[in-house]
Design an enzyme around this catalytic site. Structure first.
Site, PDB file in Angstrom:
ATOM      1  N   PHE A 126       2.846   1.112 -12.845  1.00  0.00           N
ATOM      2  CA  PHE A 126       2.758   0.227 -11.681  1.00  0.00           C
ATOM      3  C   PHE A 126       2.536  -1.213 -12.173  1.00  0.00           C
ATOM      4  O   PHE A 126       1.713  -1.444 -13.066  1.00  0.00           O
ATOM      5  CB  PHE A 126       1.616   0.675 -10.765  1.00  0.00           C
ATOM      6  N   ASP A 196      -4.881   5.719 -13.856  1.00  0.00           N
ATOM      7  CA  ASP A 196      -4.826   5.166 -12.510  1.00  0.00           C
ATOM      8  C   ASP A 196      -4.462   6.334 -11.586  1.00  0.00           C
ATOM      9  O   ASP A 196      -3.370   6.913 -11.687  1.00  0.00           O
ATOM     10  CB  ASP A 196      -3.760   4.057 -12.447  1.00  0.00           C
ATOM     11  N   TYR A 221      -7.700   3.006  -0.333  1.00  0.00           N
ATOM     12  CA  TYR A 221      -7.035   2.848   0.969  1.00  0.00           C
ATOM     13  C   TYR A 221      -5.824   3.745   1.155  1.00  0.00           C
ATOM     14  O   TYR A 221      -5.187   3.710   2.198  1.00  0.00           O
ATOM     15  CB  TYR A 221      -6.623   1.387   1.196  1.00  0.00           C
ATOM     16  N   LYS A 222      -5.493   4.565   0.126  1.00  0.00           N
ATOM     17  CA  LYS A 222      -4.314   5.432   0.278  1.00  0.00           C
ATOM     18  C   LYS A 222      -4.772   6.773   0.866  1.00  0.00           C
ATOM     19  O   LYS A 222      -5.176   6.814   2.018  1.00  0.00           O
ATOM     20  CB  LYS A 222      -3.617   5.581  -1.065  1.00  0.00           C
ATOM     21  N   ARG A 366      10.852   5.858   0.471  1.00  0.00           N
ATOM     22  CA  ARG A 366       9.701   6.635  -0.008  1.00  0.00           C
ATOM     23  C   ARG A 366       8.952   7.224   1.182  1.00  0.00           C
ATOM     24  O   ARG A 366       8.669   6.535   2.149  1.00  0.00           O
ATOM     25  CB  ARG A 366       8.794   5.716  -0.824  1.00  0.00           C
TER      26      ARG A 366
HETATM   27  C1  LIG Z   1      -0.615   2.928  -9.012  1.00  0.00           C
HETATM   28  C2  LIG Z   1      -1.208   1.778  -8.294  1.00  0.00           C
HETATM   29  N1  LIG Z   1      -2.186   1.062  -8.859  1.00  0.00           N
HETATM   30  C3  LIG Z   1      -2.745  -0.001  -8.237  1.00  0.00           C
HETATM   31  C4  LIG Z   1      -2.309  -0.396  -6.991  1.00  0.00           C
HETATM   32  C5  LIG Z   1      -2.864  -1.569  -6.252  1.00  0.00           C
HETATM   33  O1  LIG Z   1      -3.978  -2.143  -6.790  1.00  0.00           O
HETATM   34  P1  LIG Z   1      -4.878  -3.126  -5.895  1.00  0.00           P
HETATM   35  O2  LIG Z   1      -5.667  -2.252  -4.968  1.00  0.00           O
HETATM   36  O3  LIG Z   1      -5.691  -3.864  -6.860  1.00  0.00           O
HETATM   37  O4  LIG Z   1      -3.952  -3.995  -5.111  1.00  0.00           O
HETATM   38  C6  LIG Z   1      -1.312   0.344  -6.358  1.00  0.00           C
HETATM   39  C7  LIG Z   1      -0.853  -0.069  -5.012  1.00  0.00           C
HETATM   40  O5  LIG Z   1       0.010   0.460  -4.412  1.00  0.00           O
HETATM   41  C8  LIG Z   1      -0.738   1.435  -7.028  1.00  0.00           C
HETATM   42  O6  LIG Z   1       0.237   2.140  -6.451  1.00  0.00           O
END
Ligand SMILES: Cc1ncc(COP(=O)(O)O)c(C=O)c1O
Length: 407
Positions: A126, A196, A221-222, A366
């Site tokens: 990402f 991650d 938040y997901k 998606r």
């Molecule tokens: C794999 C992954 N890492 C990190 C993030 C986002 O990070 P942040 O919450 O710091 O914006 C996302 C956002 O979609 C993501 O899919």
């Protein structure tokens, strides 16, 4: 067509997690397939926010830090996450954003492996993960970020690798890394691992302790339903906690914040990875989000995720096989991608018909499946609507080609 609507409804009737849908407030007429990006609103969240804002903040003002335990919120809320990711409560914290927690743990990992100069990742990680590593490499001139194709990570680990940094479930097609085997390859070479888990936590049955993870971060938040911009979680395996030092040492990670000592003295255990004042309103929403997992067996959740995505793939392939190409492998997380040259316009047309997914550049539609609230019948219907939109070229209208900032 591989299934009738009646058959999909029968799957809902037999679903052991069907009761959890009532824990969410979903608008009528909407099929929400984007819980992998922003989890739906838990029914309890508005009340929880009102309680903290009106009664605690409003009536009890600053005394709430003690009276309502605000000061302990990062750890208290993280304890709710422990059974969801298979870790001990004192290995987890909620703090900052995913990008910031990633920076903190990545820098701490590099510092704990002096003499090693490589952060190893995959080319398609990402972007924020790669950006954070690039930023750290600019700060530490001896450090480089090395990326290799996803399948070559394990064989690229060597004695110069300080840390292997990977996203467990790929944000585009959903491909999953074998966490346990990467962890053991890294450990055999003396390297640390940093995962991650943004697209895994709350959707798959994880066992951070059992699979030998050192460090992890992930979005709140997901699938965890914490609300837009919710704090991220971080995981540090118990044996590593005293060996690692946060580069963003702040007073909330001090052994005694209210001693107001000028010199930083890290707190014992996981608390040392806190930096500043916890976001209490956001943590209240997150606490309500995590409560939606009460009494849920993660194995059931993962099984339902699998079944939902399988039904969707079969239905889409049967109805629109010639128009879209499946871009997700068999070993995948809880979302599915299909490629279409006009993915953006197709998704806008779907949204106009009440089916909400998203798009990832350059050409991926998606669709995320949140097993706590998605139903088989709505998945079936979403595939039917997609088939209709493609067959009629409904997507090919100027209004669906106008790009918004967020895709
Ligand atoms: C794999 C992954 N890492 C990190 C993030 C986002 O990070 P942040 O919450 O710091 O914006 C996302 C956002 O979609 C993501 O899919």
């Amino acid at each position: 067509m591989t299934m009738t609507l009646d058959q999909a409804q029968a799957l809902d009737a037999a679903d052991p997690l069907a009761f959890a849908r009532a824990r969410f407030r979903l608008p009528d007429g909407v099929i929400y397939l984007d819980g992998n990006s922003l989890g739906a609103l838990p029914a309890a969240t508005p009340g929880a926010l009102a309680e903290v804002a009106e009664r605690q903040w409003g009536d009890d003002l600053i005394t709430s830090w003690n009276r309502h335990g605000w000061i302990d919120a990062p750890g208290r809320v993280a304890a709710l996450l422990a059974p969801i990711v298979g870790a001990a409560p004192d290995e987890l914290l909620f703090a900052d954003s995913t990008s910031v927690t990633l920076f903190k743990l990545l820098a701490a990992a590099v510092q704990a492996r002096p003499g090693r100069s490589v952060i190893l990742s995959e080319d398609g990680n990402f972007p924020t993960d790669l950006h954070v590593a690039q930023g750290l490499a600019r700060l530490v001139p001896s450090l480089t970020l090395k990326t290799v194709p996803a399948g070559n990570v394990a064989s690229a680990i060597d004695g110069d690798t300080a840390v292997v940094m990977l996203t467990h479930v790929d944000y585009r097609g959903g491909a999953v890394h074998d966490m346990a085997s990467v962890n053991s390859a890294a450990h055999a070479a003396g390297a640390l691992t940093l995962w991650d888990l943004s697209h895994s936590a709350g959707a798959l049955a994880l066992d951070l302790a059992g699979s030998g993870c050192d460090l992890a971060v992930g979005c709140g938040y997901k699938y965890l339903n914490g609300g837009p911009g919710a704090p991220a979680f971080l995981f540090v395996a118990k044996p590593l906690q005293e060996q690692l030092h946060s580069p963003l040492s702040g007073w909330m990670g001090h052994a005694e914040p209210f001693a107001f000592e000028p010199a930083h003295r890290p707190a014992a255990g996981i608390a040392r990875f806190l930096t500043g004042t916890p976001p209490i309103l956001a943590l209240a929403a997150l606490e309500a989000g995590l409560a939606t997992f009460d009494g849920i067996a993660m194995a059931d959740l993962e099984a339902k995720s699998r079944a939902l995505s399988q039904v969707f793939i079969s239905e889409v392939e049967a109805r629109c096989g010639g128009e879209v190409r499946l871009a997700s492998p068999a070993a995948r997380g809880s979302h599915v991608a299909f490629a279409h040259p006009h993915a953006y316009a197709v998704m806008q047309a779907l949204i106009a018909r009440g089916v909400i997914g998203d798009v990832r550049a350059p050409d991926l539609l998606r669709f995320g499946f949140a097993p706590l609230y998605n139903r088989f019948a709505e998945i079936w219907r979403a595939a039917e609507i997609l088939g209709d939109i493609l067959a009629t070229r409904e997507w090919d209208q100027p209004r669906f080609h106008q790009r918004a900032k967020v895709t």
